[in-house]
Design a protein around this motif. Sequence first.
Motif, PDB file in Angstrom:
ATOM      1  N   LEU A  28       8.916 -13.370  -8.114  1.00 25.48           N
ATOM      2  CA  LEU A  28       7.886 -13.869  -7.205  1.00 25.48           C
ATOM      3  C   LEU A  28       8.027 -13.238  -5.831  1.00 25.48           C
ATOM      4  CD1 LEU A  28       5.566 -15.787  -6.566  1.00 25.48           C
ATOM      5  CD2 LEU A  28       7.257 -17.596  -6.161  1.00 25.48           C
ATOM      6  N   CYS A  29       9.249 -13.093  -5.359  1.00 24.21           N
ATOM      7  CA  CYS A  29       9.477 -12.421  -4.074  1.00 24.21           C
ATOM      8  C   CYS A  29       8.994 -10.971  -4.126  1.00 24.21           C
ATOM      9  CB  CYS A  29      10.960 -12.457  -3.716  1.00 24.21           C
ATOM     10  SG  CYS A  29      11.577 -14.107  -3.316  1.00 24.21           S
ATOM     11  N   ALA A  30       9.212 -10.311  -5.265  1.00 27.93           N
ATOM     12  CA  ALA A  30       8.736  -8.935  -5.418  1.00 27.93           C
ATOM     13  C   ALA A  30       7.214  -8.884  -5.353  1.00 27.93           C
ATOM     14  CB  ALA A  30       9.228  -8.351  -6.740  1.00 27.93           C
ATOM     15  N   GLY A  31       6.535  -9.837  -5.999  1.00 26.05           N
ATOM     16  CA  GLY A  31       5.081  -9.860  -5.947  1.00 26.05           C
ATOM     17  C   GLY A  31       4.558 -10.106  -4.545  1.00 26.05           C
ATOM     18  N   LEU A  32       5.163 -11.048  -3.834  1.00 25.47           N
ATOM     19  CA  LEU A  32       4.743 -11.310  -2.455  1.00 25.47           C
ATOM     20  C   LEU A  32       5.011 -10.104  -1.559  1.00 25.47           C
ATOM     21  CD1 LEU A  32       6.061 -14.973  -2.156  1.00 25.47           C
ATOM     22  CD2 LEU A  32       3.672 -14.247  -2.277  1.00 25.47           C
ATOM     23  N   THR A  33       6.127  -9.425  -1.798  1.00 27.26           N
ATOM     24  CA  THR A  33       6.427  -8.211  -1.039  1.00 27.26           C
ATOM     25  C   THR A  33       5.397  -7.127  -1.322  1.00 27.26           C
ATOM     26  OG1 THR A  33       8.792  -8.719  -1.074  1.00 27.26           O
ATOM     27  CG2 THR A  33       8.173  -6.445  -0.587  1.00 27.26           C
ATOM     28  N   ALA A  34       4.957  -7.030  -2.590  1.00 24.67           N
ATOM     29  CA  ALA A  34       3.920  -6.051  -2.936  1.00 24.67           C
ATOM     30  C   ALA A  34       2.633  -6.322  -2.174  1.00 24.67           C
ATOM     31  CB  ALA A  34       3.666  -6.085  -4.442  1.00 24.67           C
ATOM     32  N   ILE A  35       2.280  -7.603  -2.009  1.00 20.95           N
ATOM     33  CA  ILE A  35       1.081  -7.947  -1.243  1.00 20.95           C
ATOM     34  C   ILE A  35       1.230  -7.505   0.206  1.00 20.95           C
ATOM     35  CG2 ILE A  35      -0.322  -9.865  -0.411  1.00 20.95           C
ATOM     36  CD1 ILE A  35       0.379 -11.348  -2.979  1.00 20.95           C
ATOM     37  N   ARG A  36       2.390  -7.776   0.790  1.00 19.18           N
ATOM     38  CA  ARG A  36       2.611  -7.358   2.179  1.00 19.18           C
ATOM     39  C   ARG A  36       2.546  -5.843   2.314  1.00 19.18           C
ATOM     40  NH1 ARG A  36       8.365  -7.219   5.422  1.00 19.18           N
ATOM     41  NH2 ARG A  36       7.578  -5.983   7.177  1.00 19.18           N
ATOM     42  N   MET A  37       3.199  -5.120   1.414  1.00 22.37           N
ATOM     43  CA  MET A  37       3.187  -3.657   1.482  1.00 22.37           C
ATOM     44  C   MET A  37       1.773  -3.103   1.301  1.00 22.37           C
ATOM     45  SD  MET A  37       6.302  -2.691   2.121  1.00 22.37           S
ATOM     46  CE  MET A  37       6.409  -4.189   3.138  1.00 22.37           C
ATOM     47  N   ALA A  38       0.965  -3.761   0.461  1.00 21.33           N
ATOM     48  CA  ALA A  38      -0.415  -3.315   0.276  1.00 21.33           C
ATOM     49  C   ALA A  38      -1.219  -3.504   1.552  1.00 21.33           C
ATOM     50  CB  ALA A  38      -1.064  -4.077  -0.882  1.00 21.33           C
ATOM     51  N   VAL A  39      -1.048  -4.651   2.202  1.00 23.54           N
ATOM     52  CA  VAL A  39      -1.768  -4.903   3.456  1.00 23.54           C
ATOM     53  C   VAL A  39      -1.366  -3.892   4.520  1.00 23.54           C
ATOM     54  CG1 VAL A  39      -2.064  -6.577   5.323  1.00 23.54           C
ATOM     55  CG2 VAL A  39      -2.101  -7.344   2.951  1.00 23.54           C
ATOM     56  N   GLU A  40      -0.108  -3.495   4.520  1.00 22.82           N
ATOM     57  CA  GLU A  40       0.380  -2.501   5.479  1.00 22.82           C
ATOM     58  C   GLU A  40       0.119  -1.070   5.022  1.00 22.82           C
ATOM     59  OE1 GLU A  40       4.497  -3.322   6.129  1.00 22.82           O
ATOM     60  OE2 GLU A  40       4.136  -5.262   7.076  1.00 22.82           O
ATOM     61  N   GLN A  41      -0.589  -0.922   3.877  1.00 24.52           N
ATOM     62  CA  GLN A  41      -0.947   0.376   3.306  1.00 24.52           C
ATOM     63  C   GLN A  41       0.278   1.231   2.963  1.00 24.52           C
ATOM     64  OE1 GLN A  41      -3.970   2.447   5.508  1.00 24.52           O
ATOM     65  NE2 GLN A  41      -5.296   0.654   5.662  1.00 24.52           N
ATOM     66  N   ARG A  42       1.331   0.572   2.592  1.00 32.49           N
ATOM     67  CA  ARG A  42       2.532   1.248   2.076  1.00 32.49           C
ATOM     68  C   ARG A  42       2.490   1.101   0.560  1.00 32.49           C
ATOM     69  NH1 ARG A  42       6.902  -1.678   5.890  1.00 32.49           N
ATOM     70  NH2 ARG A  42       8.390  -0.253   4.887  1.00 32.49           N
ATOM     71  N   PHE A  43       1.555   1.825  -0.040  1.00 32.07           N
ATOM     72  CA  PHE A  43       1.190   1.598  -1.434  1.00 32.07           C
ATOM     73  C   PHE A  43       2.310   1.946  -2.412  1.00 32.07           C
ATOM     74  CE2 PHE A  43      -2.959   2.666   0.664  1.00 32.07           C
ATOM     75  CZ  PHE A  43      -3.429   1.359   0.691  1.00 32.07           C
ATOM     76  N   ASP A  44       3.070   2.980  -2.109  1.00 28.85           N
ATOM     77  CA  ASP A  44       4.143   3.364  -3.038  1.00 28.85           C
ATOM     78  C   ASP A  44       5.171   2.245  -3.181  1.00 28.85           C
ATOM     79  OD1 ASP A  44       2.741   5.678  -3.048  1.00 28.85           O
ATOM     80  OD2 ASP A  44       4.311   6.948  -2.199  1.00 28.85           O
ATOM     81  N   ILE A  45       5.517   1.623  -2.063  1.00 27.90           N
ATOM     82  CA  ILE A  45       6.481   0.520  -2.121  1.00 27.90           C
ATOM     83  C   ILE A  45       5.861  -0.677  -2.829  1.00 27.90           C
ATOM     84  CG2 ILE A  45       7.917  -1.034  -0.760  1.00 27.90           C
ATOM     85  CD1 ILE A  45       8.058   1.075   1.392  1.00 27.90           C
ATOM     86  N   ALA A  46       4.568  -0.899  -2.615  1.00 25.92           N
ATOM     87  CA  ALA A  46       3.886  -2.002  -3.287  1.00 25.92           C
ATOM     88  C   ALA A  46       3.925  -1.824  -4.800  1.00 25.92           C
ATOM     89  CB  ALA A  46       2.444  -2.096  -2.798  1.00 25.92           C
ATOM     90  N   VAL A  47       3.666  -0.606  -5.268  1.00 23.89           N
ATOM     91  CA  VAL A  47       3.730  -0.333  -6.713  1.00 23.89           C
ATOM     92  C   VAL A  47       5.146  -0.550  -7.223  1.00 23.89           C
ATOM     93  CG1 VAL A  47       3.557   1.485  -8.453  1.00 23.89           C
ATOM     94  CG2 VAL A  47       1.768   1.233  -6.741  1.00 23.89           C
ATOM     95  N   ALA A  48       6.136  -0.091  -6.487  1.00 21.91           N
ATOM     96  CA  ALA A  48       7.528  -0.283  -6.908  1.00 21.91           C
ATOM     97  C   ALA A  48       7.863  -1.765  -7.025  1.00 21.91           C
ATOM     98  CB  ALA A  48       8.464   0.402  -5.920  1.00 21.91           C
ATOM     99  N   ALA A  49       7.354  -2.576  -6.106  1.00 24.12           N
ATOM    100  CA  ALA A  49       7.615  -4.014  -6.161  1.00 24.12           C
ATOM    101  C   ALA A  49       6.961  -4.648  -7.386  1.00 24.12           C
ATOM    102  CB  ALA A  49       7.117  -4.685  -4.883  1.00 24.12           C
ATOM    103  N   ILE A  50       5.751  -4.203  -7.729  1.00 25.85           N
ATOM    104  CA  ILE A  50       5.078  -4.743  -8.909  1.00 25.85           C
ATOM    105  C   ILE A  50       5.832  -4.355 -10.180  1.00 25.85           C
ATOM    106  CG2 ILE A  50       2.978  -4.602 -10.301  1.00 25.85           C
ATOM    107  CD1 ILE A  50       1.403  -4.338  -7.712  1.00 25.85           C
ATOM    108  N   ILE A  51       6.283  -3.104 -10.260  1.00 27.31           N
ATOM    109  CA  ILE A  51       7.047  -2.672 -11.438  1.00 27.31           C
ATOM    110  C   ILE A  51       8.354  -3.455 -11.536  1.00 27.31           C
ATOM    111  CG2 ILE A  51       8.192  -0.720 -12.534  1.00 27.31           C
ATOM    112  CD1 ILE A  51       5.122  -0.643 -12.541  1.00 27.31           C
ATOM    113  N   PHE A  52       8.986  -3.707 -10.404  1.00 25.89           N
ATOM    114  CA  PHE A  52      10.211  -4.510 -10.395  1.00 25.89           C
ATOM    115  C   PHE A  52       9.928  -5.922 -10.896  1.00 25.89           C
ATOM    116  CE2 PHE A  52      13.537  -6.936  -7.894  1.00 25.89           C
ATOM    117  CZ  PHE A  52      14.595  -6.532  -8.685  1.00 25.89           C
TER     118      PHE A  52
END
Length: 276
Positions: free
Chosen positions: A37-61
């Motif tokens: 769940l923390c990884a998913g929430l982090t992915a949302i934050r990274m997406a809002v900040e347009q750090r898409f690569d990290i967001a994808v990594a968080a979703i895969i995690f």
Amino acid sequence: MAGLFPPVDPDAETRRPRRRLVPFTAVLPNLVTLLGLCAGLTAIRMAVEQRFDIAVAAIIFAVILDGIDGRLARYFRATSKFGEQLDSLADFVDFGVAPAMLLYVWRLDELSSFGWICALVLAICTGLRLARFNAALSVDEKRPDWHRDFFVGIPAPAGAVAVLLPFFLERTGLIDLKVAAIVVALYALAIALLMVSRFPTLSGKRMGQRIPRDNVLPVLVVGVLLVAFLFSYPFSFLAFGSIVYLAHLPFAWRAWNRAAANSRVEKGAGGTLEDN
């Protein structure tokens, strides 16, 4: 005197009122779920900040952790109603909200309200699929053994990865989707509808439960190679995996129909497509 906090599993409190100590192995699956769940929430934050690569990594995690927590719960015999509900809520955030937000910030916002509607549909369909899955679990119904080899519709973790295929393809440089936001929107809608559809997909639940001794070393080598490719060529690997998964859908449909036909021949009764 009752404790300050209520028990996480009220049923366990009723069944074992004197058991106050909970082993760590009973908490471990829920801890893994919370990390997802923390990884998913982090992915949302990274997406809002347009750090898409990290967001994808968080979703895969989060996908990896989702495959671990259930197995840990079954291995340690720590399954509970609390864990099921927590896992479902985490899956909605990880595989519904996070991918929808990533796609919206990355490309769908170019379509204004229509892009937001597509993101909403993706998240809502994920929630509906999870609710349907939980409802099916609560129904005590005897199903044919071969049903275990199939899911009904694309499962939420697979859908979360597959819906990001346009992003993977652009990151690999194979296509340029800078002016094709409508293609991304229509593709996201298609994946969302497949998640809530009755289209059968292979589950792979029983795959790898038992490995012949002669195949242990090859399986280890293949596992290492897959991890190496994922870290070395992440977007190419994810794009290839998503395409292979989508390509298996016709074969899964054919396998379902064949298994259903064989079951009717053996038992002389037809079955309906139910959730697994």
